[in-house]
Design a protein around this motif. Structure first.
Motif, PDB file in Angstrom:
ATOM      1  N   UNK A   7       0.812  -1.203   0.000  1.00 55.42           N
ATOM      2  CA  UNK A   7       0.000   0.000   0.000  1.00 55.42           C
ATOM      3  C   UNK A   7       0.848   1.255   0.000  1.00 55.42           C
ATOM      4  N   UNK A   8       0.186   2.399  -0.143  1.00 54.27           N
ATOM      5  CA  UNK A   8       0.898   3.667  -0.278  1.00 54.27           C
ATOM      6  C   UNK A   8       1.761   3.964   0.941  1.00 54.27           C
ATOM      7  N   UNK A   9       1.201   3.794   2.134  1.00 54.72           N
ATOM      8  CA  UNK A   9       1.969   4.112   3.343  1.00 54.72           C
ATOM      9  C   UNK A   9       3.180   3.198   3.491  1.00 54.72           C
ATOM     10  N   UNK A  10       3.034   1.939   3.105  1.00 59.58           N
ATOM     11  CA  UNK A  10       4.162   1.008   3.159  1.00 59.58           C
ATOM     12  C   UNK A  10       5.250   1.425   2.175  1.00 59.58           C
ATOM     13  N   UNK A  11       4.851   1.806   0.969  1.00 56.46           N
ATOM     14  CA  UNK A  11       5.826   2.270  -0.019  1.00 56.46           C
ATOM     15  C   UNK A  11       6.534   3.534   0.453  1.00 56.46           C
ATOM     16  N   UNK A  72      10.047   7.613  -4.961  1.00 55.40           N
ATOM     17  CA  UNK A  72       9.067   8.510  -5.586  1.00 55.40           C
ATOM     18  C   UNK A  72       8.489   7.867  -6.846  1.00 55.40           C
ATOM     19  N   UNK A  73       9.319   7.164  -7.608  1.00 55.71           N
ATOM     20  CA  UNK A  73       8.798   6.453  -8.783  1.00 55.71           C
ATOM     21  C   UNK A  73       7.729   5.444  -8.375  1.00 55.71           C
ATOM     22  N   UNK A  74       7.942   4.744  -7.273  1.00 57.17           N
ATOM     23  CA  UNK A  74       6.961   3.770  -6.802  1.00 57.17           C
ATOM     24  C   UNK A  74       5.667   4.459  -6.361  1.00 57.17           C
ATOM     25  N   UNK A  75       5.794   5.570  -5.652  1.00 56.11           N
ATOM     26  CA  UNK A  75       4.605   6.283  -5.178  1.00 56.11           C
ATOM     27  C   UNK A  75       3.802   6.864  -6.336  1.00 56.11           C
ATOM     28  N   UNK A  76       4.495   7.290  -7.392  1.00 56.15           N
ATOM     29  CA  UNK A  76       3.812   7.894  -8.544  1.00 56.15           C
ATOM     30  C   UNK A  76       3.360   6.855  -9.572  1.00 56.15           C
ATOM     31  N   UNK A  77       3.826   5.618  -9.440  1.00 58.03           N
ATOM     32  CA  UNK A  77       3.479   4.607 -10.426  1.00 58.03           C
ATOM     33  C   UNK A  77       4.268   4.731 -11.702  1.00 58.03           C
ATOM     34  N   UNK A  78       5.489   5.261 -11.628  1.00 53.64           N
ATOM     35  CA  UNK A  78       6.349   5.409 -12.798  1.00 53.64           C
ATOM     36  C   UNK A  78       7.343   4.276 -12.919  1.00 53.64           C
ATOM     37  N   UNK A  79       8.111   4.296 -14.019  1.00 52.94           N
ATOM     38  CA  UNK A  79       9.106   3.244 -14.241  1.00 52.94           C
ATOM     39  C   UNK A  79      10.471   3.596 -13.666  1.00 52.94           C
ATOM     40  N   UNK A 290       6.517  10.095   6.352  1.00 53.89           N
ATOM     41  CA  UNK A 290       5.283  10.528   7.023  1.00 53.89           C
ATOM     42  C   UNK A 290       4.335  11.254   6.063  1.00 53.89           C
ATOM     43  N   UNK A 291       4.583  11.178   4.761  1.00 57.91           N
ATOM     44  CA  UNK A 291       3.750  11.893   3.787  1.00 57.91           C
ATOM     45  C   UNK A 291       2.255  11.583   3.939  1.00 57.91           C
ATOM     46  N   UNK A 292       1.829  10.312   4.014  1.00 55.06           N
ATOM     47  CA  UNK A 292       0.383  10.057   4.113  1.00 55.06           C
ATOM     48  C   UNK A 292      -0.246  10.687   5.353  1.00 55.06           C
ATOM     49  N   UNK A 293       0.465  10.625   6.475  1.00 58.57           N
ATOM     50  CA  UNK A 293      -0.062  11.200   7.710  1.00 58.57           C
ATOM     51  C   UNK A 293      -0.162  12.724   7.600  1.00 58.57           C
ATOM     52  N   UNK A 294       0.898  13.318   7.096  1.00 56.96           N
ATOM     53  CA  UNK A 294       0.916  14.782   6.993  1.00 56.96           C
ATOM     54  C   UNK A 294      -0.118  15.287   5.994  1.00 56.96           C
TER      55      UNK A 294
END
Length: 426
Positions: A7-11, A72-79, A290-294
């Motif tokens: 999931x996003x928070x794990x990534x 960041x590539x993983x969070x954005x869904x990029x290669x 901490x991006x998802x929390x913030x």
């Protein structure tokens, strides 16, 4: 882990990172070095010839930066991704791969004032010409396309107004024109919007803002979606033609769906040199955890503050897509259902003078030229970030003389509202 997609928070915590193989350090170390030792002469030659991946020199790549790029590539869904010294540096490096002197790119009028200035003035030195379009009028992008058009550039959430851009609609225009869509996702972050899911080919960020999140480090990043065919029509020779500095390699042919990220590294970052320091990469990586929390706290606070301002007698209008009455609310529900961001503007009935006065009376809000901090920030764009524009251009970009921009932090919302109340009353 199993085959389950994290999931996003794990990534945000784990993507790209492993314990240090030498020391066992759990946090990604700061590899504060200029250079890296080669195994032997053949190893060095293979690295310089793009026949193997590895570290050569921190201007081109660094292990700390590599973790940031992969995350960041993983969070954005990029290669793939490339970290650089600032968001402005990311824009220069991206467009250097796409444009030749005399070429054009189309940009949305609603952009950060520094980007408007960069596109209008600085890029003229390279022979790159910007053509402006109205993000509220999708047909204006179609009308702006010419045989010289090589890219379209928009912001997912526009700075300073906080308006939501219809990414899918503009992506359709880009596809029809045969050019890549570049989306600056700084104000949304991938927690709120993933532009690649809506048709973006390239995503850029100022890492300085919400991704880093603490106002302590400057950086930028480029994310390659891996979705664009750079060989079509010969429009992009930097990627499709043999590169003489690399013994005739064609980057598109050799690197496939991450060729653009490679081009930005070995043709842009290598020669232009806007490298991100490993220390800043480390600081930004820590912030991303901490991006998802913030971001959720930012958005919840912003909505509460916007609702307060909307009912205040000194306020003429509030521009926040999270409000049901806002013209961008429909797009916010489509693209950013978790929240409409934390940066927005409001207009004061007292005009320019009232805006200048307000920022001097706020006590908890910091008056400075940044957004995306844990702290709440305020600025009067017409007298600062957008001051280089004429009055008509200020209004078109969402920074009219009566406009104040807020970047809402993660403090207690009641304290933020109380500070605004005392300043507005004064």
């Amino acid at each position: 882990m199993s085959d389950r997609l994290p999931g996003f928070s794990t990534l945000a915590v784990h993507a790209g990172a492993q314990p240090d193989p030498t020391t066992g350090a759990r946090a990604t170390p700061i590899y504060q070095t200029t250079s890296f030792v080669f195994n032997d002469a053949d190893h060095a030659a293979s690295l310089f010839g793009l026949q193997a991946f590895g570290n050569i020199y921190t201007r081109i790549g660094n292990p700390t930066n590599a973790v940031l790029e992969e995350r960041v590539a993983a969070l954005e869904g990029g290669t793939a991704a490339l970290a650089v010294a600032s968001g402005h540096a990311a824009q220069v490096v991206v467009l250097q791969q796409l444009l030749q002197p005399g070429d054009e790119f189309i940009a949305a009028r609603k952009l950060y004032g520094g980007s408007i200035n960069q596109f209008t003035h600085a890029f003229k030195s390279f022979g790159w010409n910007v053509v402006w379009a109205d993000p509220d009028d999708i047909a204006s992008f179609e009308r702006a396309v010419t045989p010289r058009t090589k890219a379209i550039f928009i912001e997912s959430i526009a700075n300073p107004a906080g308006s939501i851009t219809d990414i899918e609609a503009i992506s359709t225009v880009a596809r029809k024109a045969g050019v890549p869509l570049i989306v600056d996702n700084t104000l949304a972050s991938p927690y709120l919007i993933r532009p690649i899911d809506h048709g973006a080919d390239i995503v850029v960020h100022s890492l300085t803002k919400f991704l880093g999140g603490h106002g302590n480090s400057i950086g930028g990043i480029i994310v390659d979606a891996g979705t664009f065919d750079w060989s079509t029509g010969g429009k992009y020779p930097m990627l499709s033609e043999p590169r003489p500095e690399y013994h005739g390699i064609r980057l598109q042919e050799t690197f496939g769906n991450f060729a653009f990220a490679i081009a930005c590294r070995v043709l842009g970052l290598r020669d232009l040199g806007p490298a991100l320091s490993p220390f800043n990469a480390f600081m930004i990586l820590t912030g991303i955890e901490t991006l998802p929390l913030r971001m959720q706290k930012h958005c919840d606070n912003a909505k509460a503050v916007a609702e307060f301002l909307a009912g205040h007698p000194a306020v003429a209008a509030v521009n926040y897509a999270g409000l049901a009455s806002d013209p961008y609310h429909r797009l916010a529900r489509k693209y950013a259902p978790k929240g409409a961001g934390a940066v927005f503007t409001f207009s004061l009935k007292g005009g320019y003078d009232a805006g200048v006065s307000l920022v001097s009376k706020l006590q908890l809000f910091s008056h400075l030229a940044n957004v995306g901090d844990t702290r709440s920030l305020v600025i009067h764009p017409a007298s600062t970030t957008h001051s280089q524009l004429d009055d008509a251009a200020k209004v078109k970009s969402g920074a009219g003389p009566d406009v104040v921009r807020l970047s809402i932090g993660i403090e207690d919302k009641e304290d933020l509202i109380a500070d605004l109340e005392q300043a507005l009353s004064a």
